[in-house]
Design an enzyme around this catalytic site. Structure first.
Site, mmCIF file in Angstrom:
data_model
loop_
_atom_site.group_PDB
_atom_site.id
_atom_site.type_symbol
_atom_site.label_atom_id
_atom_site.label_comp_id
_atom_site.label_asym_id
_atom_site.label_seq_id
_atom_site.Cartn_x
_atom_site.Cartn_y
_atom_site.Cartn_z
ATOM 1 N N ASP A 12 0.625 -1.279 0.672
ATOM 2 C CA ASP A 12 -0.137 0.819 -0.168
ATOM 3 C C ASP A 12 0.942 1.765 -0.231
ATOM 4 O OD1 ASP A 12 -2.093 -2.251 0.693
ATOM 5 O OD2 ASP A 12 -1.795 -2.223 2.324
ATOM 6 N N HIS A 40 -4.745 -1.871 -5.452
ATOM 7 C CA HIS A 40 -4.911 -0.513 -5.860
ATOM 8 C C HIS A 40 -5.219 0.423 -6.403
ATOM 9 C CE1 HIS A 40 -1.357 -3.039 -6.078
ATOM 10 N NE2 HIS A 40 -1.118 -4.053 -7.376
ATOM 11 N N LYS A 140 -0.135 -25.032 -5.365
ATOM 12 C CA LYS A 140 0.682 -25.854 -6.419
ATOM 13 C C LYS A 140 2.269 -25.534 -6.225
ATOM 14 C CE LYS A 140 2.814 -21.643 -8.574
ATOM 15 N NZ LYS A 140 2.987 -19.726 -9.001
HETATM 16 P P1 2SA Z 1 -2.719 -12.949 1.776
HETATM 17 O O1 2SA Z 1 -3.921 -12.749 1.795
HETATM 18 O O2 2SA Z 1 -2.161 -14.440 2.060
HETATM 19 O O3 2SA Z 1 -1.673 -12.515 1.129
HETATM 20 O O4 2SA Z 1 -2.237 -12.182 3.725
HETATM 21 C C1 2SA Z 1 -1.105 -11.932 4.229
HETATM 22 C C2 2SA Z 1 -0.704 -11.088 4.328
HETATM 23 O O5 2SA Z 1 0.120 -10.300 2.999
HETATM 24 C C3 2SA Z 1 -0.920 -9.157 3.227
HETATM 25 N N1 2SA Z 1 -1.262 -8.074 2.188
HETATM 26 C C4 2SA Z 1 -1.220 -7.471 2.468
HETATM 27 N N2 2SA Z 1 -0.743 -5.958 2.821
HETATM 28 C C5 2SA Z 1 -1.652 -5.112 2.244
HETATM 29 N N3 2SA Z 1 -2.299 -4.227 1.308
HETATM 30 C C6 2SA Z 1 -2.715 -5.500 0.761
HETATM 31 N N4 2SA Z 1 -3.759 -5.498 -0.127
HETATM 32 C C7 2SA Z 1 -5.491 -5.281 0.605
HETATM 33 C C8 2SA Z 1 -4.960 -3.316 0.149
HETATM 34 C C9 2SA Z 1 -5.409 -5.202 1.739
HETATM 35 C C10 2SA Z 1 -6.243 -5.127 2.263
HETATM 36 O O6 2SA Z 1 -4.307 -2.768 -0.415
HETATM 37 O O7 2SA Z 1 -5.147 -2.489 0.912
HETATM 38 O O8 2SA Z 1 -7.542 -4.331 1.578
HETATM 39 O O9 2SA Z 1 -6.642 -5.701 3.755
HETATM 40 C C11 2SA Z 1 -2.071 -6.866 1.184
HETATM 41 N N5 2SA Z 1 -2.529 -8.305 0.626
HETATM 42 C C12 2SA Z 1 -2.006 -9.274 1.528
HETATM 43 C C13 2SA Z 1 -1.908 -9.325 4.909
HETATM 44 O O10 2SA Z 1 -2.388 -8.472 5.247
HETATM 45 C C14 2SA Z 1 -1.156 -10.966 5.216
HETATM 46 O O11 2SA Z 1 -0.214 -9.688 6.642
HETATM 47 P P1 GDP Z 2 -0.251 -0.177 -3.703
HETATM 48 O O1 GDP Z 2 -1.637 -1.231 -3.020
HETATM 49 O O2 GDP Z 2 0.994 0.196 -3.528
HETATM 50 O O3 GDP Z 2 -0.720 -0.151 -5.030
HETATM 51 O O4 GDP Z 2 -1.136 1.558 -2.834
HETATM 52 P P2 GDP Z 2 -2.689 1.334 -2.309
HETATM 53 O O5 GDP Z 2 -3.635 2.077 -3.487
HETATM 54 O O6 GDP Z 2 -3.571 -0.109 -1.718
HETATM 55 O O7 GDP Z 2 -2.898 2.388 -0.927
HETATM 56 C C1 GDP Z 2 -2.268 3.972 -1.524
HETATM 57 C C2 GDP Z 2 -3.539 4.667 -0.989
HETATM 58 O O8 GDP Z 2 -2.605 5.892 -1.050
HETATM 59 C C3 GDP Z 2 -3.931 5.062 -2.217
HETATM 60 O O9 GDP Z 2 -5.446 5.606 -2.054
HETATM 61 C C4 GDP Z 2 -3.789 6.579 -3.559
HETATM 62 O O10 GDP Z 2 -4.134 6.988 -4.087
HETATM 63 C C5 GDP Z 2 -3.043 7.096 -2.050
HETATM 64 N N1 GDP Z 2 -1.903 7.737 -2.234
HETATM 65 C C6 GDP Z 2 -1.279 7.455 -3.494
HETATM 66 N N2 GDP Z 2 0.473 7.978 -3.482
HETATM 67 C C7 GDP Z 2 -0.199 9.040 -2.221
HETATM 68 C C8 GDP Z 2 0.019 10.273 -1.946
HETATM 69 O O11 GDP Z 2 1.498 11.450 -2.788
HETATM 70 N N3 GDP Z 2 -0.299 11.455 -1.510
HETATM 71 C C9 GDP Z 2 -1.006 10.790 -1.222
HETATM 72 N N4 GDP Z 2 -2.249 11.973 -0.351
HETATM 73 N N5 GDP Z 2 -1.988 9.968 -0.931
HETATM 74 C C10 GDP Z 2 -1.391 8.429 -1.758
HETATM 75 MG MG MG Z 3 -3.059 -1.326 -1.997
#
Ligand code: 2SA
Ligand code: GDP
Ligand code: MG
Length: 423
Positions: A12, A40, A140
């Site tokens: 994120d 994303h 897998k």
């Molecule tokens: P998984 O489901 O087996 O992949 O989870 C294992 C760990 O990987 C983390 N994980 C993530 N961490 C941050 N962002 C992710 N994507 C979504 C987002 C998460 C969400 O962009 O916000 O919506 O909750 C993501 N995907 C997997 C997860 O938190 C576990 O720690």
């Molecule tokens: P990713 O999983 O790495 O693609 O990131 P996420 O989309 O899950 O989370 C990033 C969040 O931060 C999103 O809501 C983006 O729109 C926002 N974002 C990305 N770059 C910036 C920034 O430079 N400033 C701010 N305020 N928000 C950002």
């Molecule tokens: Mg994300």
């Protein structure tokens, strides 16, 4: 030539936004690993799009998008996400998308097992997204998974699915609530539709590279969630770093031009596991609120804290970034003081620890050595060049650059496409 975008922390960081910017010029955008656990968010032309399984390059109508062989593919998520993007006005997404026939299928069965495995962990939950990502990679690796090309042979698919189900049923008994007939019926429908997307991705990537197409690889999750190099077992189940990119797409390593590490100006993590700079006080709360730190796929609140340069140095030792994209600098705009972790310290010996240890129990005993930097307390979103940034913000960026030895090439100052400084 190939540009790779990778998350340098726990995810994120804002990879989607940089992907969207770079995809405007790319002809191919590909995902190498992970599944519909990724999230994303991209804000383009005033519209906010959420991507989970599909690559963010779909926003550019001239970009072909590939879901690579290292991805675990959920058909239901695939069609739902396509429909949502169409509703948001992206009319040609179905003509811009291909999926590797070697990708493994992620099933409803895997999601059910994910839930049961988490329940077994009781107080030590990984905090997965519940999307069945771990069980998909487990089948897998266990060599009883189903690859996408196999779903087109209905009999073979049914036999493999029933065997997989029988295996899990032996393990979980009545705890496993799952309707195998319903899954088989769903695949009867998916089969009709999926044929037009499925390709031999080895051939596709070979052609794309040989014909000199501009290729962008959109990383999913992040290095500290990598199955080999992350904070195991609190990780996802794929190789989220540069290794997974090469394997997941059969990429010619000689074509790698740039490997950009995306770094949030502070740190967040969703789910369980170590997070040395987590701030459970008002600063962490403020980062969560101002940064709007909620999961894109599950809506979970993200844990928040300060930037950890020990993590970044470690992340660079694995992924060997050519540059950083620092994101969300604007979220720090109102902090009078900004803390950054520059080392850990072993309280038992007094020794300074400058590496990221493999042993999480040992990591847990370490203290964090912080450096405090002066905040800028001025909005940065309007800044269009590095020189437009307040001097304290410039100093913050320079400090990261010098400490890690990786040049900063991009600085995000807001969620929109335009809120990005290019150095
Ligand atoms: P998984 O489901 O087996 O992949 O989870 C294992 C760990 O990987 C983390 N994980 C993530 N961490 C941050 N962002 C992710 N994507 C979504 C987002 C998460 C969400 O962009 O916000 O919506 O909750 C993501 N995907 C997997 C997860 O938190 C576990 O720690
Ligand atoms: P990713 O999983 O790495 O693609 O990131 P996420 O989309 O899950 O989370 C990033 C969040 O931060 C999103 O809501 C983006 O729109 C926002 N974002 C990305 N770059 C910036 C920034 O430079 N400033 C701010 N305020 N928000 C950002
Ligand atoms: Mg994300």
């Amino acid at each position: 030539m190939v540009t790779v975008i990778l998350g340098a922390q726990w995810g994120d960081e804002g990879k989607g936004k940089l992907s969207d910017i770079l995809c405007q010029k790319a002809q191919v955008c590909a995902r190498a690993a992970g599944g519909h656990n990724a999230g994303h968010s991209v804000v383009a032309n005033g519209v906010s799009y959420d991507f989970h399984l599909l690559p963010s390059g779909l926003i550019n109508p001239n970009c072909t998008n590939l879901i690579g062989s290292g991805v675990v593919f959920n058909a239901d998520a695939f069609f739902k996400e396509l429909a949502t993007l169409e509703e948001k006005g992206l009319k040609h997404v179905r003509e811009q998308l291909l999926v590797s026939d070697r990708a493994h299928v992620n099933l409803e069965l895997h999601a059910r097992v994910d839930g049961l495995e988490e329940a077994e962990l009781a107080g030590n939950k990984i905090g997965t997204t519940g999307r069945g990502i771990g069980p998909s990679y487990a089948t897998k690796a266990g060599r009883n998974g189903i690859r996408l090309h196999e779903i087109f042979d209905q009999e073979k698919f049914e036999t493999k699915l029933r065997n997989l189900y029988a295996g899990y049923k032996k393990r979980f008994g009545d705890l496993l609530q799952y309707d195998v007939e319903a899954e088989i019926a769903r695949f009867r429908e998916y089969r009709k539709e999926l044929g037009k997307y499925v390709v031999d991705a080895v051939e596709f990537m070979e052609d794309a590279q040989k014909s000199g197409r501009d290729i962008l690889i959109e990383g999913a999750n992040a290095l500290m969630l990598d199955i080999d190099y992350g904070t195991y077992p609190y990780v996802t189940s794929s190789n989220t770093g540069i290794g997974g990119v090469i394997t997941g797409l059969a990429l010619d390593h000689r074509n790698l031009k740039e490997v950009i590490g995306v770094v949030k100006a502070y740190t967040t993590r969703v789910g369980g596991g170590p997070f040395k700079t987590e701030d459970l006080g008002p600063d962490g709360e403020k980062l969560q609120q101002v940064g709007r730190e909620w999961g894109v796929s599950t809506g979970r609140k993200r844990r928040c804290g300060w930037l950890d340069l020990v993590v970044l140095k470690y992340s660079n030792k694995v992924n060997h970034y050519t540059s950083w994209n620092i994101t969300k600098l604007d979220i720090l705009d109102t902090f009078p003081t900004i803390k950054v972790a520059v080392a850990y310290k072993d309280p038992a010996t007094g020794e300074e620890i400058n590496y990221f240890p493999a042993d999480l129990d040992y990591l847990d005993t370490l203290e964090v050595v912080y450096k405090e930097l002066e905040g800028w307390q001025t909005p940065t979103t309007a800044a269009k060049t590095f020189a437009d940034l307040p001097p304290q913000a410039q100093a913050y960026v320079k400090f990261i650059e010098e400490f890690t030895g990786v040049p900063v090439k991009w600085i995000g100052t807001g969620p929109a496409r335009d809120d990005m400084i290019f150095l």
